[in-house]
Design a protein around this motif. Structure first.
Motif, PDB file in Angstrom:
ATOM      1  N   ILE A  90       0.087  -3.481  -3.057  1.00 20.14           N
ATOM      2  CA  ILE A  90       1.072  -3.798  -1.670  1.00 20.14           C
ATOM      3  C   ILE A  90      -0.024  -3.793  -0.759  1.00 20.14           C
ATOM      4  O   ILE A  90       0.149  -4.737   0.383  1.00 20.14           O
ATOM      5  CB  ILE A  90       1.594  -2.293  -1.728  1.00 20.14           C
ATOM      6  CG1 ILE A  90       3.144  -2.339  -0.965  1.00 20.14           C
ATOM      7  CG2 ILE A  90       1.037  -0.897  -1.257  1.00 20.14           C
ATOM      8  CD1 ILE A  90       3.971  -1.261  -0.749  1.00 20.14           C
ATOM      9  N   VAL A  91      -1.481  -3.446  -0.493  1.00 23.05           N
ATOM     10  CA  VAL A  91      -2.070  -3.797   0.988  1.00 23.05           C
ATOM     11  C   VAL A  91      -2.238  -4.804   0.906  1.00 23.05           C
ATOM     12  O   VAL A  91      -2.233  -5.597   1.856  1.00 23.05           O
ATOM     13  CB  VAL A  91      -3.023  -3.041   0.487  1.00 23.05           C
ATOM     14  CG1 VAL A  91      -4.009  -3.226   1.782  1.00 23.05           C
ATOM     15  CG2 VAL A  91      -2.686  -1.365   1.130  1.00 23.05           C
TER      16      VAL A  91
ATOM     17  N   LYS B 167      -0.506  -7.870  -0.406  1.00 19.79           N
ATOM     18  CA  LYS B 167       0.689  -8.390  -0.176  1.00 19.79           C
ATOM     19  C   LYS B 167       0.977  -8.103   1.353  1.00 19.79           C
ATOM     20  O   LYS B 167       2.379  -9.888   1.375  1.00 19.79           O
ATOM     21  CB  LYS B 167       1.745  -7.624  -1.090  1.00 19.79           C
ATOM     22  CG  LYS B 167       1.777  -7.881  -2.684  1.00 19.79           C
ATOM     23  CD  LYS B 167       3.012  -7.276  -3.545  1.00 19.79           C
ATOM     24  CE  LYS B 167       3.169  -7.603  -4.676  1.00 19.79           C
ATOM     25  NZ  LYS B 167       4.298  -7.272  -5.713  1.00 19.79           N
ATOM     26  N   ALA B 168       0.861  -6.896   1.281  1.00 16.09           N
ATOM     27  CA  ALA B 168       1.787  -6.916   3.110  1.00 16.09           C
ATOM     28  C   ALA B 168      -0.060  -7.575   4.386  1.00 16.09           C
ATOM     29  O   ALA B 168       0.578  -8.440   5.436  1.00 16.09           O
ATOM     30  CB  ALA B 168       1.611  -5.884   3.679  1.00 16.09           C
ATOM     31  N   VAL B 169      -1.102  -8.011   4.146  1.00 14.03           N
ATOM     32  CA  VAL B 169      -2.258  -8.375   4.977  1.00 14.03           C
ATOM     33  C   VAL B 169      -1.830  -9.667   4.297  1.00 14.03           C
ATOM     34  O   VAL B 169      -2.317 -10.378   5.041  1.00 14.03           O
ATOM     35  CB  VAL B 169      -3.440  -7.402   4.891  1.00 14.03           C
ATOM     36  CG1 VAL B 169      -4.037  -7.851   5.118  1.00 14.03           C
ATOM     37  CG2 VAL B 169      -3.110  -6.385   5.136  1.00 14.03           C
TER      38      VAL B 169
ATOM     39  N   THR C 186      -3.997 -15.149   5.308  1.00 15.87           N
ATOM     40  CA  THR C 186      -4.309 -15.549   6.697  1.00 15.87           C
ATOM     41  C   THR C 186      -5.213 -15.863   8.553  1.00 15.87           C
ATOM     42  O   THR C 186      -5.757 -15.825   9.450  1.00 15.87           O
ATOM     43  CB  THR C 186      -3.726 -14.046   7.768  1.00 15.87           C
ATOM     44  OG1 THR C 186      -4.403 -13.084   6.626  1.00 15.87           O
ATOM     45  CG2 THR C 186      -2.342 -13.403   7.003  1.00 15.87           C
TER      46      THR C 186
ATOM     47  N   ASP D 209      -8.216   1.825   1.934  1.00 16.21           N
ATOM     48  CA  ASP D 209      -7.754  -0.156   1.229  1.00 16.21           C
ATOM     49  C   ASP D 209      -8.693  -0.860   2.199  1.00 16.21           C
ATOM     50  O   ASP D 209      -8.307  -2.004   2.169  1.00 16.21           O
ATOM     51  CB  ASP D 209      -6.164   0.320   2.841  1.00 16.21           C
ATOM     52  CG  ASP D 209      -5.543   1.458   2.663  1.00 16.21           C
ATOM     53  OD1 ASP D 209      -5.029   1.231   1.144  1.00 16.21           O
ATOM     54  OD2 ASP D 209      -4.737   1.451   3.222  1.00 16.21           O
TER      55      ASP D 209
ATOM     56  N   TYR E 218      -4.386  -4.376  11.506  1.00 14.31           N
ATOM     57  CA  TYR E 218      -3.155  -3.402   9.949  1.00 14.31           C
ATOM     58  C   TYR E 218      -3.232  -1.445  10.179  1.00 14.31           C
ATOM     59  O   TYR E 218      -4.279  -0.941  10.585  1.00 14.31           O
ATOM     60  CB  TYR E 218      -4.661  -3.256   8.262  1.00 14.31           C
ATOM     61  CG  TYR E 218      -4.222  -2.550   7.511  1.00 14.31           C
ATOM     62  CD1 TYR E 218      -3.517  -2.864   6.904  1.00 14.31           C
ATOM     63  CD2 TYR E 218      -4.739  -1.242   6.928  1.00 14.31           C
ATOM     64  CE1 TYR E 218      -2.924  -2.109   5.842  1.00 14.31           C
ATOM     65  CE2 TYR E 218      -4.393  -0.354   6.221  1.00 14.31           C
ATOM     66  CZ  TYR E 218      -3.112  -1.048   5.802  1.00 14.31           C
ATOM     67  OH  TYR E 218      -2.863  -0.076   3.866  1.00 14.31           O
TER      68      TYR E 218
ATOM     69  N   ASP F 251      -2.154   2.031   9.460  1.00 17.04           N
ATOM     70  CA  ASP F 251      -1.447   2.554   8.335  1.00 17.04           C
ATOM     71  C   ASP F 251      -1.058   4.254   8.634  1.00 17.04           C
ATOM     72  O   ASP F 251      -2.673   5.096   8.384  1.00 17.04           O
ATOM     73  CB  ASP F 251      -2.690   2.552   6.389  1.00 17.04           C
ATOM     74  CG  ASP F 251      -1.444   3.005   5.435  1.00 17.04           C
ATOM     75  OD1 ASP F 251      -0.527   3.420   5.411  1.00 17.04           O
ATOM     76  OD2 ASP F 251      -2.156   4.299   4.799  1.00 17.04           O
TER      77      ASP F 251
ATOM     78  N   ARG G 181      -0.779 -11.306  12.587  1.00 23.79           N
ATOM     79  CA  ARG G 181      -0.311 -10.324  12.118  1.00 23.79           C
ATOM     80  C   ARG G 181      -0.959  -9.055  11.970  1.00 23.79           C
ATOM     81  O   ARG G 181      -1.388  -8.699  12.319  1.00 23.79           O
ATOM     82  CB  ARG G 181       0.483 -10.666  10.498  1.00 23.79           C
ATOM     83  CG  ARG G 181      -0.797 -10.540   9.766  1.00 23.79           C
ATOM     84  CD  ARG G 181      -0.111 -10.277   8.156  1.00 23.79           C
ATOM     85  NE  ARG G 181       0.394 -11.315   7.853  1.00 23.79           N
ATOM     86  CZ  ARG G 181       0.822 -11.708   6.485  1.00 23.79           C
ATOM     87  NH1 ARG G 181       0.492 -11.132   5.668  1.00 23.79           N
ATOM     88  NH2 ARG G 181       1.657 -13.409   5.960  1.00 23.79           N
TER      89      ARG G 181
END
Length: 209
Positions: free
Chosen positions: A22-23, A25-27, A32, A51, A155, A157, A209
């Motif tokens: 999931i990390v 997918k998010a980052v 990027t 992470d 990032y 969390d 992001r």
């Protein structure tokens, strides 16, 4: 190790989970960054660095781990010291005790050493120092003795997000809970305000992001 929890998250050995982490997918650290280069990532709540390792292994060109707690910072610093020791092992010398897995681990340790940078600092103060350096050099500058580029991704969390499950907290998080969760209501309110301030800093600092 491939069968450790982190190894499974990284998709090591027979574990095929890396692409579904999931990390990542998010980052999207491999996508990027600019000019086909992996992203520069600021991990503002580094914790035990898991992470950060996943993002570095998943294609980031550089991951800056920012951790303000002195105890957790010392643990991370010791982990980086041991990572450098592993990376310094000479794999070109024939050794009976050096197996294929060991060589792969050493090569990965070298890659992580090149990508991971630890800053024992308050995240908001660190972000403000970076933004100050950007005022004179839009690409980045020297922060706490380290050349820091403007991040593609910041990032965040949350250390202790609201729990909706009744299952037991993972062991590493139990340790962090023990270190940090002796807060009264005033301290809790202050923590929420700090998280909001950090989010605003991250939004101003990140390129994408």
């Amino acid at each position: 190790p491939p069968n450790s929890k982190l190894g499974k998250r990284l998709g090591k050995g027979n574990n095929k989970n890396k692409g579904g982490e999931i990390v990542l997918k998010a980052v999207a650290p491999s996508k990027t960054g600019g000019d086909g280069i992996g992203a520069v990532v600021f991990d503002f709540n580094a914790g035990f660095g898991q992470d950060s390792i996943i993002m570095a292994s998943g294609g980031a060109s550089m991951v800056h781990m920012i951790e303000r707690d002195p105890i957790v910072g010392l643990l991370l610093d010791d982990a980086m010291r041991r990572l450098k020791l592993v990376s310094s092992i000479d794999i070109d010398i024939e050794r009976d005790d050096l197996y294929k897995y060991d060589k792969e681990a050493i090569l990965e340790a070298r890659e992580l050493c090149e990508k991971l940078v630890l800053h024992q600092s308050d995240s908001i103060e660190f972000s403000r120092k970076v933004r100050s350096s950007l005022a004179s050099n839009e690409d980045g500058g020297d922060v706490t003795g380290t050349q820091v580029l403007r991040p593609d991704v910041c990032y965040l969390d949350p250390m202790f997000p609201p729990r909706t499950k009744s299952s037991a907290v993972k062991k590493n998080m139990q340790i962090l809970h023990g270190l940090f969760q002796n807060q009264n209501s005033d301290e809790e309110f202050e923590r929420i305000e700090e998280e909001q301030a950090l989010l605003e800093e991250a939004l101003m600092l990140a390129k994408k992001r």
